[in-house]
Design a protein around this motif. Structure first.
Motif, mmCIF file in Angstrom:
data_model
loop_
_atom_site.group_PDB
_atom_site.id
_atom_site.type_symbol
_atom_site.label_atom_id
_atom_site.label_comp_id
_atom_site.label_asym_id
_atom_site.label_seq_id
_atom_site.Cartn_x
_atom_site.Cartn_y
_atom_site.Cartn_z
ATOM 1 N N MET A 17 0.848 -1.194 0.000
ATOM 2 C CA MET A 17 0.000 0.000 0.000
ATOM 3 C C MET A 17 0.881 1.240 0.000
ATOM 4 S SD MET A 17 -2.915 1.111 2.769
ATOM 5 C CE MET A 17 -3.777 2.672 2.608
ATOM 6 N N ALA A 18 0.530 2.230 -0.814
ATOM 7 C CA ALA A 18 1.304 3.458 -0.916
ATOM 8 C C ALA A 18 1.194 4.245 0.385
ATOM 9 C CB ALA A 18 0.812 4.298 -2.090
ATOM 10 N N SER A 19 2.300 4.882 0.768
ATOM 11 C CA SER A 19 2.313 5.657 2.005
ATOM 12 C C SER A 19 1.516 6.943 1.836
ATOM 13 C CB SER A 19 3.754 5.973 2.392
ATOM 14 O OG SER A 19 4.391 6.718 1.357
ATOM 15 N N LYS A 20 1.074 7.490 2.973
ATOM 16 C CA LYS A 20 0.341 8.750 2.947
ATOM 17 C C LYS A 20 1.322 9.912 2.903
ATOM 18 C CE LYS A 20 -3.599 6.946 5.578
ATOM 19 N NZ LYS A 20 -4.439 7.102 6.790
ATOM 20 N N GLU A 21 0.969 10.941 2.145
ATOM 21 C CA GLU A 21 1.835 12.101 1.985
ATOM 22 C C GLU A 21 1.044 13.376 2.233
ATOM 23 O OE1 GLU A 21 3.502 12.057 -1.883
ATOM 24 O OE2 GLU A 21 4.222 9.986 -1.767
ATOM 25 N N ALA A 22 1.714 14.351 2.829
ATOM 26 C CA ALA A 22 1.126 15.678 3.029
ATOM 27 C C ALA A 22 2.215 16.707 2.750
ATOM 28 C CB ALA A 22 0.585 15.837 4.445
ATOM 29 N N THR A 23 2.055 17.463 1.679
ATOM 30 C CA THR A 23 3.056 18.433 1.252
ATOM 31 C C THR A 23 2.411 19.804 1.149
ATOM 32 O OG1 THR A 23 4.177 16.721 -0.046
ATOM 33 C CG2 THR A 23 4.765 19.014 -0.495
ATOM 34 N N VAL A 24 3.049 20.814 1.741
ATOM 35 C CA VAL A 24 2.568 22.192 1.672
ATOM 36 C C VAL A 24 3.582 23.010 0.885
ATOM 37 C CG1 VAL A 24 1.922 24.250 2.974
ATOM 38 C CG2 VAL A 24 1.331 21.995 3.864
ATOM 39 N N TYR A 25 3.136 23.661 -0.177
ATOM 40 C CA TYR A 25 3.981 24.530 -0.990
ATOM 41 C C TYR A 25 3.723 25.977 -0.582
ATOM 42 C CZ TYR A 25 4.796 20.487 -3.976
ATOM 43 O OH TYR A 25 5.155 19.255 -4.451
ATOM 44 N N ILE A 26 4.792 26.683 -0.229
ATOM 45 C CA ILE A 26 4.723 28.109 0.094
ATOM 46 C C ILE A 26 5.344 28.867 -1.067
ATOM 47 C CG2 ILE A 26 5.346 29.898 1.743
ATOM 48 C CD1 ILE A 26 5.693 27.714 3.846
ATOM 49 N N VAL A 27 4.531 29.665 -1.758
ATOM 50 C CA VAL A 27 4.983 30.365 -2.957
ATOM 51 C C VAL A 27 5.013 31.854 -2.687
ATOM 52 C CG1 VAL A 27 4.592 30.738 -5.411
ATOM 53 C CG2 VAL A 27 3.940 28.563 -4.370
ATOM 54 N N ASP A 28 6.173 32.471 -2.889
ATOM 55 C CA ASP A 28 6.354 33.901 -2.682
ATOM 56 C C ASP A 28 5.765 34.658 -3.864
ATOM 57 O OD1 ASP A 28 7.175 36.462 -2.126
ATOM 58 O OD2 ASP A 28 9.200 35.886 -1.513
ATOM 59 N N CYS A 29 4.742 35.496 -3.600
ATOM 60 C CA CYS A 29 4.086 36.275 -4.661
ATOM 61 C C CYS A 29 4.368 37.764 -4.514
ATOM 62 C CB CYS A 29 2.579 36.042 -4.638
ATOM 63 S SG CYS A 29 2.080 34.325 -4.842
ATOM 64 N N GLY A 30 5.403 38.158 -3.762
ATOM 65 C CA GLY A 30 5.687 39.564 -3.502
ATOM 66 C C GLY A 30 5.998 40.340 -4.764
ATOM 67 N N SER A 31 5.954 41.662 -4.625
ATOM 68 C CA SER A 31 6.170 42.537 -5.788
ATOM 69 C C SER A 31 7.578 42.386 -6.359
ATOM 70 C CB SER A 31 5.915 43.995 -5.381
ATOM 71 O OG SER A 31 6.778 44.372 -4.316
ATOM 72 N N THR A 32 8.554 42.018 -5.511
ATOM 73 C CA THR A 32 9.917 41.850 -6.027
ATOM 74 C C THR A 32 10.032 40.656 -6.963
ATOM 75 O OG1 THR A 32 10.492 40.540 -4.071
ATOM 76 C CG2 THR A 32 10.912 42.904 -3.966
ATOM 77 N N MET A 33 9.048 39.747 -6.907
ATOM 78 C CA MET A 33 9.083 38.579 -7.803
ATOM 79 C C MET A 33 8.695 38.940 -9.231
ATOM 80 S SD MET A 33 9.967 35.801 -6.082
ATOM 81 C CE MET A 33 9.194 34.342 -6.803
ATOM 82 N N SER A 34 8.382 40.204 -9.481
ATOM 83 C CA SER A 34 8.035 40.637 -10.835
ATOM 84 C C SER A 34 9.267 40.936 -11.672
ATOM 85 C CB SER A 34 7.141 41.886 -10.772
ATOM 86 O OG SER A 34 7.843 42.961 -10.162
ATOM 87 N N GLU A 35 10.439 40.970 -11.056
ATOM 88 C CA GLU A 35 11.660 41.281 -11.788
ATOM 89 C C GLU A 35 12.064 40.127 -12.693
ATOM 90 O OE1 GLU A 35 14.637 42.303 -8.986
ATOM 91 O OE2 GLU A 35 13.504 43.988 -8.127
ATOM 92 N N ARG A 36 12.835 40.450 -13.705
ATOM 93 C CA ARG A 36 13.385 39.462 -14.630
ATOM 94 C C ARG A 36 14.897 39.457 -14.470
ATOM 95 N NH1 ARG A 36 8.805 41.453 -17.087
ATOM 96 N NH2 ARG A 36 7.521 39.914 -18.214
ATOM 97 N N SER A 37 15.374 38.571 -13.626
ATOM 98 C CA SER A 37 16.789 38.573 -13.250
ATOM 99 C C SER A 37 17.626 37.741 -14.210
ATOM 100 C CB SER A 37 16.945 38.026 -11.828
ATOM 101 O OG SER A 37 16.126 38.751 -10.917
ATOM 102 N N HIS A 38 18.883 38.145 -14.325
ATOM 103 C CA HIS A 38 19.906 37.393 -15.062
ATOM 104 C C HIS A 38 19.486 37.080 -16.505
ATOM 105 C CE1 HIS A 38 22.323 36.828 -11.432
ATOM 106 N NE2 HIS A 38 21.171 36.619 -10.797
ATOM 107 N N GLY A 39 18.854 38.058 -17.158
ATOM 108 C CA GLY A 39 18.528 37.927 -18.572
ATOM 109 C C GLY A 39 17.366 37.011 -18.887
ATOM 110 N N ARG A 40 16.615 36.555 -17.887
ATOM 111 C CA ARG A 40 15.472 35.686 -18.166
ATOM 112 C C ARG A 40 14.327 36.510 -18.749
ATOM 113 N NH1 ARG A 40 17.208 33.241 -13.131
ATOM 114 N NH2 ARG A 40 15.855 34.691 -12.003
ATOM 115 N N LYS A 41 13.590 35.902 -19.693
ATOM 116 C CA LYS A 41 12.469 36.585 -20.317
ATOM 117 C C LYS A 41 11.211 36.548 -19.451
ATOM 118 C CE LYS A 41 14.069 35.656 -25.013
ATOM 119 N NZ LYS A 41 13.749 35.044 -26.337
ATOM 120 N N GLN A 42 11.141 35.638 -18.508
ATOM 121 C CA GLN A 42 9.980 35.504 -17.632
ATOM 122 C C GLN A 42 10.288 36.117 -16.272
ATOM 123 O OE1 GLN A 42 11.375 30.895 -16.936
ATOM 124 N NE2 GLN A 42 9.236 31.318 -17.175
#
Length: 722
Positions: free
Chosen positions: A1-26
């Motif tokens: 039987m497969a084990s039980k899993e519980a995963t929480v993802y914390i995603v930073d949505c701050g305004s500084t995340m709008s930058e395009r660093s190191h030449g990335r287009k996104q």
């Protein structure tokens, strides 16, 4: 039987995340979401109810969590409580995880919220607990007192994973120059937190790069046979051998996910949001996003002259099975089905042994399996080990009769001993019966046998010594076993088995996961590792080129010119051996400007006009005349008596237009023919003529056959009945 899993993802949505660093287009947020979406969709694809996911937004414009009354927990939003993630939640999260206009929000407080979510859902039950924080660490962060958090993470056995946007990683070889002081301080604090609680810390660049490496699914071993491996009859003889063993698959083909068929629901007004998982399970009311699953219904009919239409429906229960015997069906009732059953009992019985050098590898018929002793049975382990070593020392294989389940067909398998420093087992593979063998005779490759039976060893079709040496050198130069390089630059295998993945399997998974999140976007290109081994390395080709040139020289290979196609324009008439141009004698007066084709000799005169034509207009005029004659033949045909002449004329017209590389003229005529046949302009009931054209393969000339031809869609439309 497969084990039980519980995963929480914390995603930073701050305004500084709008930058395009190191030449990335996104933006940095989109860059981070590449990793988050891949992990979430991989969990959704399993379809397991025990694999649960929660999503928390950090530095969001709003605040929604169980601790929102306290100031430290502002700008933290729980977008998804811990539960089984479904497609509806994935689409909702895509709209939730967007850039905010604030820089407020503490990442440490977000970890506390995630810990509370896990404690509330999992309690003291056995779960694999994990918290994944994805951030650029440029917001305010309270890292002064982390002792209680570290203690709680260890007590609840929660694994903390911190993945940072442009975090420094010496092992991966990434370092961000001119780093902001706040980010550097927060990054150091998060790294220390991971070290203290035994978590994982890394840079997002590495995490995204590793997305292209497929994750091989680990499967739980399921035995295909449990029982005794016997030599002799233990029921009659005490000296017989009987060992408790278990048999497991060693190699199995990985299957791609299958598609399901759906139709648009008719009750869209009542349709509810579906809860359908990515592996094809139906959600509420068997629908998904306004689609309903297609269900198959099968009916059985028998001929009945008294029934409407001459056929009568019958229930499945009224049917009986019949077995083909020649051209006759032999009926065997269900009550007598036992006479066709070959009664067998489960067992694995050794029936003999064969010398290892006498076994031919082409006799392998199935995937391989491995046989080990019964677990936690020392006596069986010792006995099987003795049997394995006996086979190994005598360079022999065992031949055994296998019946995995009662009344299953018996199989003959080969038992091969495998001895490794920390593991011993038997590999087995199915052997053919006499009915499975196909004996074919081919002429020998190393000599030529004449009709009289004489053997010739030197012949133009046999390789000489120079060619054999050249081929041998070329094969050696294309060796992949030492073409690769390890981390220290030493030669190693180019494509090891554990790094060679099935391109189709993982490409389909990649497209499904991308389409699950971005329903209207084009899928990304295949991962580089999936196409890496689909072609020969350029460096190896250059290295082997001298050896290949020697092969070409030794084999005296010459390039064969492409078959010349007809020239557009006037064709050169073939010259007879007598140098007497019969065609010119029978042709019409060459001084006449407009030459008419006689319907009584249409095909021959059409060929003459094409040969004499010097301009495109003359070619088109000849084709138009033949077209009108064909139309008249069809229109005045008694039944289908005139179809033969029309088909022959169409065939000649097609050949001439292909030789002249003018498919457009022919395709225009065929489009007009189809239109007139379907409209009845050539007489009622002439639609059969189009069927004859299709069966004779005289339809449109395709662009793949000749430049300027019709597309595949146009060809399919022309062949369609309506």
């Amino acid at each position: 039987m497969a084990s039980k899993e519980a995963t929480v993802y914390i995603v930073d949505c701050g305004s500084t995340m709008s930058e395009r660093s190191h030449g990335r287009k996104q933006t940095n947020l989109d860059f981070a979401l590449e990793y988050v979406w891949d992990r979430i969709t991989a969990t959704v694809a399993t379809g397991r109810k025990t694999a649960m996911v929660g999503v928390v937004g950090l530095r969001t414009d709003g605040t929604r969590n169980d601790l929102e009354g306290e100031e430290d927990y502002a700008h933290i939003t729980v977008f998804q409580d811990i539960s089984q993630m479904l497609m509806s939640q994935v689409r909702k999260l895509r709209n939730d995880l967007v850039l905010s206009s604030t820089e407020g929000g503490d990442a440490i407080s977000a970890i506390i919220v995630a810990i509370q979510m896990i404690a509330k859902e999992c309690k003291k039950l056995k779960y694999e607990r994990k918290i994944v924080l994805v951030t650029d660490a440029r917001g305010p962060m309270q890292t002064d007192d982390l002792g209680d958090i570290i203690t709680k993470l260890k007590e609840d056995d929660i694994q903390l994973v911190v993945i940072g946007v442009d975090f420094d990683d010496a092992e991966y070889g990434f370092k961000e120059e001119s780093k902001d002081a706040t980010k550097a301080e927060n990054e150091a604090g998060l790294k220390q937190l991971c070290n203290d609680c035994g978590g994982a810390f890394g840079t997002l660049v590495q995490a995204v790069d590793e997305l292209g490496i497929p994750r091989v699914k680990s499967t739980k071993p399921v035995p295909s046979y449990k029982g005794f491996l016997t030599l002799g009859n233990p029921e009659l003889y005490e000296s017989a051998m009987a060992i408790d063993i278990e048999r497991y698959p060693k190699v199995m083909a990985a299957t791609t996910p299958s598609a399901s068929k759906y139709v648009v629901r008719s009750d869209m007004g009542d349709a509810t949001q579906s809860n359908m998982t990515m592996n094809g399970e139906d959600g509420q009311n068997g629908s998904y996003d306004g689609l309903a699953a297609v269900k198959n219904a099968m009916t059985y009919q028998v001929e009945d002259t008294n029934a409407p239409g001459g056929k009568r429906d019958v229930d499945r229960d009224e049917l009986s099975k019949g077995y083909e015997y020649g051209r006759t069906a032999v009926h065997i009732a269900e009550s007598d089905r036992n006479v066709t059953t070959y009664e067998t009992t489960p067992g694995l019985d050794v029936i003999g042994f064969v010398d290892k050098n006498q076994y031919e590898r082409y006799l392998d018929m199935s995937r391989s399996n491995l046989i080990i002793a019964q677990r936690n049975n020392e006596k069986a382990s010792m006995a099987l080990s003795s049997f394995i070593h006996a086979l190994y020392e005598l360079d022999s294989y065992g031949v055994a009769r296998l019946v995995p389940k009662e009344n299953k067909e018996p199989r003959t398998i080969l038992l091969a001993p495998i001895i490794e420093p920390d593991f011993e087992c038997l590999y087995d593979i199915e052997l053919p019966f006499a009915e499975d063998m196909r004996s074919y005779k081919f002429p020998p490759l190393d000599r030529v046998v004449t009709v009289s039976g004489k053997e010739i060893e030197v012949h133009r079709n046999l390789p000489n010594d120079d060619l054999q040496d050249a081929i041998s050198d070329y094969v050696d130069s294309m060796d992949l076993s030492t073409f690769g390089k390890d981390d220290e630059g030493a030669s190693t295998e180019y494509m090891p088995m554990d790094e060679t993945y099935a391109p189709m399997l993982h490409r389909i998974h990649q497209v499904i996961k991308h389409r699950a999140v971005f329903a209207d976007a084009e899928p990304p290109p295949p991962y580089e590792i999936l196409t890496r081994y689909s072609h020969t390395p350029d460096e190896l080709v250059r290295k082997a080129q001298p050896a290949l040139d020697r092969v070409l020289e030794a084999a005296n290979i010459k390039r064969v010119p492409h078959k010349a196609r007809g020239r557009r324009g006037r064709k050169e008439a073939p010259k007879p051996l007598s140098e007497l141009d019969i065609g010119a004698l029978l042709a019409q007066d060459p001084k006449r400007k407009h030459k008419r084709i006689d319907p009584k000799n249409a095909i021959a005169e059409f060929r003459q006009l094409i040969i004499q034509a010097e301009e495109d207009s003359a070619v088109r005029d000849a084709c138009t005349q033949l077209k009108n004659i064909v139309f008249e033949w069809i229109r005045h045909s008694v039944g289908n008596s005139g179809y033969g002449r029309a088909l022959e004329a169409i065939r000649v017209l097609r050949e001439e237009m292909v030789d002249l590389e003018t498919p457009a003229i022919y395709n225009e005529i065929m489009q007009e023919l189809r239109t007139k046949l379907l409209a009845g302009d050539l007489g009622e009931g002439r639609g059969e003529m189009r069927y004859h054209v299709v069966t004779k393969k005289l339809g449109l000339i395709k662009a793949s056959d000749l430049p300027g031809g019709a597309t595949d869609d146009e060809v399919s439309k022309w062949r369609a009945a309506g």
